[in-house]
Design an enzyme around this catalytic site. Sequence first.
Site, PDB file in Angstrom:
ATOM      1  N   HIS A   1       2.658 -69.469 -13.481  1.00  0.00           N
ATOM      2  CA  HIS A   1       1.225 -69.196 -13.692  1.00  0.00           C
ATOM      3  C   HIS A   1       0.405 -70.303 -13.031  1.00  0.00           C
ATOM      4  O   HIS A   1       0.815 -71.465 -13.021  1.00  0.00           O
ATOM      5  CB  HIS A   1       0.927 -69.115 -15.193  1.00  0.00           C
TER       6      HIS A   1
ATOM      7  N   GLY B   1      -5.483 -61.840 -19.724  1.00  0.00           N
ATOM      8  CA  GLY B   1      -5.637 -63.062 -20.516  1.00  0.00           C
ATOM      9  C   GLY B   1      -6.576 -62.833 -21.690  1.00  0.00           C
ATOM     10  O   GLY B   1      -6.204 -62.250 -22.712  1.00  0.00           O
ATOM     11  N   GLY B   2      -7.818 -63.265 -21.545  1.00  0.00           N
ATOM     12  CA  GLY B   2      -8.799 -63.230 -22.637  1.00  0.00           C
ATOM     13  C   GLY B   2      -8.880 -61.903 -23.372  1.00  0.00           C
ATOM     14  O   GLY B   2      -8.916 -61.868 -24.614  1.00  0.00           O
TER      15      GLY B   2
ATOM     16  N   ASN C   1      -1.216 -62.072 -21.863  1.00  0.00           N
ATOM     17  CA  ASN C   1      -0.879 -63.497 -21.865  1.00  0.00           C
ATOM     18  C   ASN C   1      -1.857 -64.193 -22.807  1.00  0.00           C
ATOM     19  O   ASN C   1      -3.016 -64.384 -22.461  1.00  0.00           O
ATOM     20  CB  ASN C   1      -0.992 -64.044 -20.436  1.00  0.00           C
ATOM     21  N   TRP C   2      -1.348 -64.541 -23.974  1.00  0.00           N
ATOM     22  CA  TRP C   2      -2.233 -65.138 -24.988  1.00  0.00           C
ATOM     23  C   TRP C   2      -2.550 -66.605 -24.703  1.00  0.00           C
ATOM     24  O   TRP C   2      -3.366 -67.214 -25.386  1.00  0.00           O
ATOM     25  CB  TRP C   2      -1.605 -65.002 -26.384  1.00  0.00           C
TER      26      TRP C   2
ATOM     27  N   GLY D   1     -10.324 -66.094 -15.914  1.00  0.00           N
ATOM     28  CA  GLY D   1     -11.218 -66.632 -16.937  1.00  0.00           C
ATOM     29  C   GLY D   1     -12.657 -66.837 -16.474  1.00  0.00           C
ATOM     30  O   GLY D   1     -13.438 -67.512 -17.144  1.00  0.00           O
TER      31      GLY D   1
END
Length: 254
Positions: free
Chosen positions: A94, A231-232, A9-10, A170
């Site tokens: 999300h 994610g990251g 997931n960018w 995150g």
Amino acid sequence: MRRPLIAGNWKMNTKLEEAENLVRAMLAELDSIDGAEKVLCPPFISLAILKELTKTTSVKLGAQNMHFEDRGAYTGEISPLMLTDLCDFVILGHSERRQYFAETDEIINKKVKKALGSGLKPILCIGESLEDNESGKAEQIIARQVKAGLAEVSPTSQLVIAYEPVWAIGTGRAATGKQANTTINLIRSIMANLWNRETAKAVRILYGGSVTSSNIAEFIAEPEIDGALVGGASLKASEFVSIVSQTASLKSPR
Ligand code: 13P
């Protein structure tokens, strides 16, 4: 039975050229990995170029959100009709959409139904906040999100669920493999009650929240965890490739 799945997931990162460069930096390696399904979820504006770049490969695409109507006066929104030309998956519900864009369980449920009806595979995100976790309400919140998100949805193994505890997103503070496995087991039993055991066993359930190449093995080792929503670490080609290749080699399809 369940094919492992790693989705990147960018989020709201990468301009067109950056998206293209990022895909080019990982595409050949990702394509060569067989034992896991690989899904990239770039911003909407990059889906078309990524579709072109990935079309002859085993890498699949997903969107990060969509509206629940096919068309109409909804300025700024993207419809399922537009997405079916571009991708196979769509991330729905999300926690960042729930938190910053006021998406409710009811809205998310409409989107899940619409995505499935349109031939898109929803990656339905659920997860408790830090406050819910600390006050012992995690199970209750998760049960509500699963039941409300899947209300009036017919049993289907096309659905993917991502368990993403908000406190792990995150933050660099991932859940432990054991914690995530316990919660995912709970999610599967809620689905078995709601639908049936067989379909609940066939649905892939991912973990998400501070997954990296250093901790993916801990999650993949757990029997109920079928992959990750990253994610990251999905914004770094070598990290993402490592996460996918560890998953493919550690998790034999069941
Ligand atoms: P991080 O991997 O950056 O914690 O993000 C997880 C996430 O929200 C994926 O959808």
